[in-house]
Design an enzyme around this catalytic site. Structure first.
Site, PDB file in Angstrom:
ATOM      1  N   GLY A 207       0.829  -1.212   0.000  1.00  0.00           N
ATOM      2  CA  GLY A 207       0.000   0.000   0.000  1.00  0.00           C
ATOM      3  C   GLY A 207       0.851   1.244   0.000  1.00  0.00           C
ATOM      4  O   GLY A 207       2.051   1.186  -0.250  1.00  0.00           O
ATOM      5  N   ASN A 208       0.236   2.370   0.264  1.00  0.00           N
ATOM      6  CA  ASN A 208       0.991   3.627   0.353  1.00  0.00           C
ATOM      7  C   ASN A 208       0.360   4.526   1.404  1.00  0.00           C
ATOM      8  O   ASN A 208      -0.670   4.191   1.988  1.00  0.00           O
ATOM      9  CB  ASN A 208       1.074   4.306  -1.012  1.00  0.00           C
ATOM     10  CG  ASN A 208      -0.292   4.625  -1.572  1.00  0.00           C
ATOM     11  OD1 ASN A 208      -1.017   5.433  -1.013  1.00  0.00           O
ATOM     12  ND2 ASN A 208      -0.668   3.967  -2.665  1.00  0.00           N
ATOM     13  N   ARG A 209       0.971   5.679   1.625  1.00  0.00           N
ATOM     14  CA  ARG A 209       0.578   6.518   2.761  1.00  0.00           C
ATOM     15  C   ARG A 209      -0.559   7.485   2.460  1.00  0.00           C
ATOM     16  O   ARG A 209      -0.874   8.337   3.283  1.00  0.00           O
ATOM     17  CB  ARG A 209       1.775   7.354   3.211  1.00  0.00           C
ATOM     18  CG  ARG A 209       2.881   6.557   3.836  1.00  0.00           C
ATOM     19  CD  ARG A 209       3.951   7.536   4.319  1.00  0.00           C
ATOM     20  NE  ARG A 209       5.220   6.889   4.544  1.00  0.00           N
ATOM     21  CZ  ARG A 209       5.529   6.254   5.669  1.00  0.00           C
ATOM     22  NH1 ARG A 209       4.653   6.185   6.642  1.00  0.00           N
ATOM     23  NH2 ARG A 209       6.710   5.699   5.808  1.00  0.00           N
TER      24      ARG A 209
END
Ligand code: CTP
Length: 411
Positions: A207-209
């Site tokens: 995923g990412n932030r």
């Protein structure tokens, strides 16, 4: 301002008491006109006490003052909430069978309607045709919110939250408030937001932030500018806003499908989502276990489709004149600064506008503040915008509105 608040006969009528409160606390003079059916849900005494004005729903009360003529002419804004399927039909058909529908026919100012009903009723061709008729006449009809409905059902059909209706009403009242003057009235805007999640196994993902805050702020700003908004929501840490149509997705591939579908009849597409460039080549059906008897696993990755680029490629055939806006998160490095990389990205992706974020430790992701530069394919000067994510969203939506009216004028 003088506001007429029409209340339809739906269970959501009770939420309109909070909306009335928001209006009166902001100093507006509100006259409530419930329908007969609304009186079965909330008593007249509630409206009179909260508004401080007498309440009637009949043209035959106080005949000498010809209430519907006076109220229709005097109102700076008419808000109808909940706008039930029946009320939308009566308004679209030009009926005049109670004080509210008479007043709507006399209205000389802007009208805002906030629908609420079961999903099937909202999606029914009759209701959709009535909504289109009203919108073509300049009435602002908000999209209902999605979520739990009166029974065990859920889906689009919830009354937008009172705060969202209040915001939309305020936006309508600005600049004299004629709906056609709302910069994005009659336009459909698709916005992707949040971060994609690419599964590795049933419990893990890449995923990412991204928090989705900026995308949601853009959706709210577009909605308040009068657009019909579709939000394609990947993983977000903020709730979806009311008054927009929401499609939930998880992966880049799902986001691509939803974006291409929504873009087919959108005037604007804004790709604010943080889309993973790669996904695991294999997704295990079962949880990947650590074992002492085998080597540590290696994850091989496949390239995800570039959705923004694809949207640009299909636009010519599908919807020439569509405005496509990309976002770029850049850090700059030894080979180039943030703007140099962003300009190259704008050329490579072929979108009309690129909103460039400078990212890094403690910058942008999950934060409430943002600072961006808007680059344009037409070569105009880069435009800086900073402040809260709402301020940045307002600046981006303003820029989109002015680009649209230049490139794709309203007929
Ligand atoms: N984007 C997209 N599809 C992808 C990756 C990104 O549509 N597979 C969109 C994003 O939503 C954003 C824009 O492309 O609007 C820029 O994304 P970014 O990740 O910054 O650019 P990349 O093309 O991934 O370039 P690089 O990784 O070289 O920075």
């Amino acid at each position: 301002m003088r506001i007429v608040l029409g209340v339809g006969g739906g269970i959501a009528a009770y939420k309109v008491a909070s909306l009335l409160r928001l209006f009166t606390e902001a100093g507006h003079n509100v006259t409530v006109i419930p329908t007969e059916a609304a009186n079965r849900f909330v008593g007249v005494a509630t409206w009179e006490a909260l508004s401080g004005n007498p309440v009637s729903n009949s043209v035959f009360d106080d005949v000498p003052s010809v209430n519907h003529v006076r109220l229709g002419h005097e109102a700076d804004l008419i808000v109808v909430a909940p706008a039930t399927a029946d009320l939308l039909a009566r308004a679209a058909g030009g009926h005049a069978d109670d004080l509210l529908t008479n007043t709507l026919l006399m209205a000389s100012g802007p009208v805002l309607m906030a629908p609420a009903m079961h999903t099937e009723m909202w999606l029914h061709a009759a209701t959709q045709a009535n909504v289109e008729t009203l919108r073509n006449r300049g009435v602002t009809v908000l999209e209902p919110a999605s979520g739990r409905l009166t029974g065990s059902d859920s889906g689009p059909g919830r009354l937008p939250e009172p705060e969202a209706i209040f915001d939309a009403a305020l936006a309508l009242m600005q600049d004299g408030g004629v709906p056609a003057q709302l910069p994005l009235a009659g336009r459909t805007v698709t916005i992707s937001a949040g971060g994609t999640r690419e599964p590795l196994d049933p419990v893990r993902f890449l995923g990412n932030r991204s928090s989705g805050k900026q995308g949601v702020a853009l959706a709210v700003a577009a909605r308040n500018a009068g657009a019909s908004v579709r939000l394609i929501a990947a993983h977000m840490e903020v709730p979806v806003p009311a008054g927009v149509e929401v499609v939930q997705v998880e992966t880049a591939v799902q986001l691509r499908e939803a974006a291409l579908r929504a873009a087919a009849d959108s005037d604007v597409v804004v790709m604010a989502a943080a889309v993973a460039d790669f996904r695991p080549a294999e997704v295990s059906d079962t949880k990947i276990k650590k074992r002492d008897d085998t080597a540590d696993p290696v994850i091989s990755l496949l390239r995800n489709p570039d959705i923004l680029q694809e949207l640009v490629e299909v636009r010519a055939a599908n919807r020439p004149g569509q405005l496509i806006v990309g976002f770029a998160a850049e850090t700059g490095d030894a080979h180039g600064d943030v703007l140099a990389y962003a300009e190259a990205k704008l050329r490579r992706k072929g979108c009309d506008l690129l909103v460039v974020n400078h990212v890094g430790e403690g910058l942008v992701f999950g934060q409430d503040h943002n600072s961006v530069v808007i680059l344009s394919r037409s070569g105009s000067e880069p435009q800086a915008a900073s402040g809260s994510k709402d301020d940045v969203a307002a600046a981006v939506i303003d820029r989109i509105s002015s680009e649209l009216s230049r490139v794709f004028p309203r007929s």
